[in-house]
Write a protein that holds these residues in place. Structure first.
Motif: not given
Length: 109
Positions: A48-58
């Motif tokens: 879940v963590l990468p699924a939340l962080v990656v779109p927010a970062v990119l």
């Protein structure tokens, strides 16, 4: 897939999600999860963590079709280096936020 298939899939996913979430609320206190379910749940946080962080970062704070947010990517990479080196959540968050604020301040017109 026709229109009914799409709606059937959406409804099925909703029902499965509801059952999974409700299971922890309505399950009697003495009931334990099967070993396979407990093992599978160990990986939920890591998924879940990468699924939340990656779109927010990119893609956060961008107009459609604008590409990626380079300042956020640089700040995230700096935070990732600090996370690997220190294994400290507060240092990681502080580095990422400070790097993003400084980069925005330096680049802003």
């Amino acid at each position: 897939m026709n229109g009914w298939g799409v709606w059937l899939t959406v409804v099925a996913c909703g029902v499965v999600t509801l059952l999974i979430r409700a299971a922890f609320i309505v399950m009697p206190p003495g009931v334990q999860l099967p070993r396979w379910a407990a093992n599978a749940l160990m990986f939920v946080g890591a998924a879940v963590l990468p699924a939340l962080v990656v779109p927010a970062v990119l893609f956060q704070d961008l107009a459609p079709g604008q590409g990626v947010n380079t300042l956020r990517v640089v700040a995230a990479l700096l935070a990732m280096v600090v996370a690997v080196l220190t294994k400290n959540v507060f240092a990681t968050l502080g580095t990422g936020m400070a790097a993003l604020w400084i980069l925005k301040w330096m680049i802003a017109p």
